[in-house]
Design an enzyme around this catalytic site. Structure first.
Site, PDB file in Angstrom:
ATOM      1  N   ARG A 235      53.054   5.930  22.740  1.00  4.97           N
ATOM      2  CA  ARG A 235      53.560   5.213  24.009  1.00  4.97           C
ATOM      3  C   ARG A 235      53.125   6.262  25.139  1.00  4.97           C
ATOM      4  NH1 ARG A 235      53.763   1.114  21.796  1.00  4.97           N
ATOM      5  NH2 ARG A 235      55.501  -0.442  21.560  1.00  4.97           N
ATOM      6  N   GLU A 264      51.164   1.897  32.450  1.00  2.59           N
ATOM      7  CA  GLU A 264      50.239   0.808  32.083  1.00  2.59           C
ATOM      8  C   GLU A 264      51.016  -0.718  32.435  1.00  2.59           C
ATOM      9  OE1 GLU A 264      50.355   1.429  27.583  1.00  2.59           O
ATOM     10  OE2 GLU A 264      51.375  -0.494  27.481  1.00  2.59           O
TER      11      GLU A 264
HETATM   12  P1  NAI Z   1      58.055   4.958  12.521  1.00  2.00           P
HETATM   13  O1  NAI Z   1      59.178   4.604  12.984  1.00  2.00           O
HETATM   14  O2  NAI Z   1      57.480   4.536  11.069  1.00  2.00           O
HETATM   15  O3  NAI Z   1      57.554   6.674  12.589  1.00  2.00           O
HETATM   16  C1  NAI Z   1      57.777   7.172  13.642  1.00  2.00           C
HETATM   17  C2  NAI Z   1      57.916   8.757  13.056  1.00  2.00           C
HETATM   18  O4  NAI Z   1      58.176   9.483  14.446  1.00  2.00           O
HETATM   19  C3  NAI Z   1      59.123   8.903  12.370  1.00  2.00           C
HETATM   20  O5  NAI Z   1      58.894   9.449  10.996  1.00  2.00           O
HETATM   21  C4  NAI Z   1      60.141   9.579  13.101  1.00  2.00           C
HETATM   22  O6  NAI Z   1      60.926  10.796  12.271  1.00  2.00           O
HETATM   23  C5  NAI Z   1      59.125  10.585  14.005  1.00  2.00           C
HETATM   24  N1  NAI Z   1      59.761  11.274  14.803  1.00  2.00           N
HETATM   25  C6  NAI Z   1      60.548  10.619  15.967  1.00  2.00           C
HETATM   26  N2  NAI Z   1      61.042  11.786  16.761  1.00  2.00           N
HETATM   27  C7  NAI Z   1      59.867  12.646  16.607  1.00  2.00           C
HETATM   28  C8  NAI Z   1      59.714  13.724  17.354  1.00  2.00           C
HETATM   29  N3  NAI Z   1      60.498  14.320  18.447  1.00  2.00           N
HETATM   30  N4  NAI Z   1      58.884  14.593  16.841  1.00  2.00           N
HETATM   31  C9  NAI Z   1      57.983  14.138  15.805  1.00  2.00           C
HETATM   32  N5  NAI Z   1      58.202  13.021  15.168  1.00  2.00           N
HETATM   33  C10 NAI Z   1      59.173  12.340  15.555  1.00  2.00           C
HETATM   34  O7  NAI Z   1      56.966   4.159  13.578  1.00  2.00           O
HETATM   35  P2  NAI Z   1      55.471   3.690  13.479  1.00  2.00           P
HETATM   36  O8  NAI Z   1      55.433   2.443  13.016  1.00  2.00           O
HETATM   37  O9  NAI Z   1      54.663   4.734  12.769  1.00  2.00           O
HETATM   38  O10 NAI Z   1      54.976   3.598  15.159  1.00  2.00           O
HETATM   39  C11 NAI Z   1      55.020   4.667  15.991  1.00  2.00           C
HETATM   40  C12 NAI Z   1      55.015   4.516  17.449  1.00  2.00           C
HETATM   41  O11 NAI Z   1      53.765   3.884  17.550  1.00  2.00           O
HETATM   42  C13 NAI Z   1      55.967   3.408  17.802  1.00  2.00           C
HETATM   43  O12 NAI Z   1      57.036   3.789  18.019  1.00  2.00           O
HETATM   44  C14 NAI Z   1      55.014   2.635  18.703  1.00  2.00           C
HETATM   45  O13 NAI Z   1      55.524   3.486  20.043  1.00  2.00           O
HETATM   46  C15 NAI Z   1      53.727   3.178  18.668  1.00  2.00           C
HETATM   47  N6  NAI Z   1      52.846   1.787  18.374  1.00  2.00           N
HETATM   48  C16 NAI Z   1      51.730   1.734  19.062  1.00  2.00           C
HETATM   49  C17 NAI Z   1      51.003   0.664  18.865  1.00  2.00           C
HETATM   50  C18 NAI Z   1      49.893   0.551  19.725  1.00  2.00           C
HETATM   51  O14 NAI Z   1      49.135  -0.713  19.934  1.00  2.00           O
HETATM   52  N7  NAI Z   1      49.083   1.376  20.530  1.00  2.00           N
HETATM   53  C19 NAI Z   1      51.214  -0.474  17.958  1.00  2.00           C
HETATM   54  C20 NAI Z   1      52.388  -0.091  17.213  1.00  2.00           C
HETATM   55  C21 NAI Z   1      53.182   0.955  17.365  1.00  2.00           C
END
Ligand code: NAI
Length: 329
Positions: A235, A264
Site C-alpha cells: 500500500r 493514488e
Molecule cells: P497477509 O495478511 O496474508 O500477509 C501480511 C503479512 O504481513 C502477515 O504475515 C503479517 O504478519 C505481516 N506483517 C504485519 N505487520 C508487519 C510488519 N510491521 N512488518 C512485517 N510484516 C508485517 O496479506 P497478503 O495477502 O500477503 O497481502 C499483503 C498486502 O498486499 C495487503 O495488505 C494489501 O495491502 C497488498 N495487496 C496489494 C495488491 C495490489 O494489487 N498491489 C493486491 C492485494 C494485496
C-alpha cells in the site's frame, strides 16, 4: 434478492461479476463513480455496497450508508485500510473482504517490477521503438547472489520470497510470524533494521496499518544499503514518498518500483493523459529514469478477477442470509 451497488466499476470488474452472478440470487447495479461522502447517496436502499481500494468508507460515509439502510460493505480486495471498522461496528454494518484471490498475481507482478527495473526494460522498450539501439544507461545487475528482503511474508510475501529464492537470492524476511516453508528453504527472519542494512532489494508486502504507516521513512532509508532497490506492491503509505524521493536524488535509494502510491486515490484507475498532474511529488518521480510505476495493477489477472467476483458474491449472499462469512472483518 439482495441488491448490491458496486462503486468504482471498470469494464473488467463488470465482466467478472456478470458471469459470476448468473443463476445467483443477487441483483447488481454498477456505478463508475467512487464512493465518497458526495456519491454515497447513490446506494440509498441497497442491501450491500461493493467497494475497491480507493473508495472512501470513513465514518461519515458509513453513517450515510447506515441511514440509507445498507448493512453490508463488501470490499473486493484484501486490504481494508480505507474502511473505518470501529464506525462500521457501531453502525451495525458488516464488512467483508476477499482475503485471498490470487497471491500469485501480486507476487508475480512484484517480480516483474524487480526484473524490469533492474534491466531497464521500460526504457529499452521505448528506445527500440524509437530506433535507438544504444545500450548506454541500461546496465543492470545479476539478481542471483544478491540479498533480497521481503517485508511481510503472508500469502503474497511468502510467494515473493520463494520466487526470489528460486532466483538464487539470499532471502531475508521481516514478519512477526515465521513461515515454516520459508525457514525450511533457508530464509532468515531478521529485524527490519538488519534487513534494510543487508539487502540489495527490499520489497514491501505487508498490510498498511498504524504501525506500518511510513515504515520506510527518512530514518529507514538512511539504514538501507546505499543504492538498494525499493519495491512497493503493498500500500502506498508504507512509504514516505517525499523521503524516498530525497533518497533517490541523493543516490541512497538506487531505484524504486511502485504499484501503489500514498496519494493514488486522486490519480489511479483513470485516463489522465490529457490532464496536468498537480501532484508535484508524483510528477517528479515520473521524471526519474530509475523509477518504474504501475497504477495498482498487481492484482489484475483473469484468475484474480474471477476469484474476486466469486468470493464477493458469496460474502454478500452469506451475510444477507443472516449467516457469518469467514471473510468478515
Ligand atoms: P497477509 O495478511 O496474508 O500477509 C501480511 C503479512 O504481513 C502477515 O504475515 C503479517 O504478519 C505481516 N506483517 C504485519 N505487520 C508487519 C510488519 N510491521 N512488518 C512485517 N510484516 C508485517 O496479506 P497478503 O495477502 O500477503 O497481502 C499483503 C498486502 O498486499 C495487503 O495488505 C494489501 O495491502 C497488498 N495487496 C496489494 C495488491 C495490489 O494489487 N498491489 C493486491 C492485494 C494485496
Amino acid at each position: 434478492m439482495p441488491r448490491l451497488v458496486m462503486f468504482s466499476t471498470k469494464p473488467y470488474d463488470q465482466r467478472g461479476f456478470d458471469s459470476e452472478a448468473v443463476g445467483r440470487q443477487v441483483e447488481i447495479e454498477y456505478l463508475e463513480t467512487r464512493m465518497d461522502v458526495h456519491t454515497v447517496a447513490l446506494a440509498q436502499g441497497a442491501d450491500a455496497v461493493c467497494i475497491f481500494v480507493n473508495d472512501d468508507a470513513s465514518e461519515p460515509v458509513l453513517e450515510a450508508l447506515a441511514n440509507g439502510g445498507t448493512k453490508i460493505v463488501a470490499l473486493r480486495c484484501a486490504g481494508f485500510n480505507n474502511v473505518d471498522l470501529d464506525a462500521a461496528g457501531r453502525l451495525g454494518i458488516t464488512v467483508v473482504r476477499v482475503p485471498s484471490y490470487s497471491p500469485n498475481a501480486v507476487a508475480e507482478h512484484t517480480i516483474a517490477l524487480i526484473l524490469s527495473l533492474n534491466r531497464h526494460i521500460h526504457r529499452a522498450y521505448n528506445r527500440v521503438r524509437d530506433g535507438n539501439f544504444a545500450l548506454d544507461g541500461l546496465v543492470g545487475f545479476d539478481v542471483a547472489g544478491t540479498t533480497a528482503a521481503v517485508i511481510g511474508t503472508g500469502q503474497i510475501g511468502m510467494i515473493v520470497a520463494r520466487l526470489l529464492w528460486h532466483f538464487r537470492c539470499d532471502v531475508v524476511a521481516v514478519d512477526p510470524y515465521r513461515d515454516q516453508h520459508l525457514l525450511d528453504l533457508g530464509v532468515e527472519y531478521v529485524e527490519l533494521d538488519e534487513a534494510l542494512e543487508r539487502s540489495d532489494i527490499v520489497t514491501l508486502n505487508c498490510p498498511l496499518v498504524d504501525e506500518t504507516h511510513h515504515l520506510i521513512d527518512a530514518e529507514a532509508i538512511a539504514k538501507m544499503k546505499p543504492g538498494a532497490m525499493l519495491v512497493n506492491t503493498g500500500r502506498g503509505a508504507l512509504i514516505d514518498t517525499v523521503a524516498v524521493l530525497d533518497g533517490l536524488k541523493s543516490g541512497q535509494v538506487g531505484s524504486l518500483a511502485l504499484d501503489v502510491y500514498e496519494e493514488e486515490g486522486e490519480l489511479f484507475f483513470e485516463d489522465r493523459s490529457a490532464e496536468i498532474i498537480d501532484d508535484d511529488v508524483f510528477a517528479r518521480l515520473l521524471t526519474l529514469p530509475n523509477v518504474l510505476i504501475t497504477a495498482h495493477q498487481a492484482f489484475l489477472t483473469r484468475e484474480a478477477l474471477g476469484a474476486i467476483a466469486e468470493t464477493t458474491i458469496a460474502n454478500v449472499l452469506t451475510v444477507a442470509s443472516g449467516s457469518t462469512s469467514p471473510n468478515q472483518l
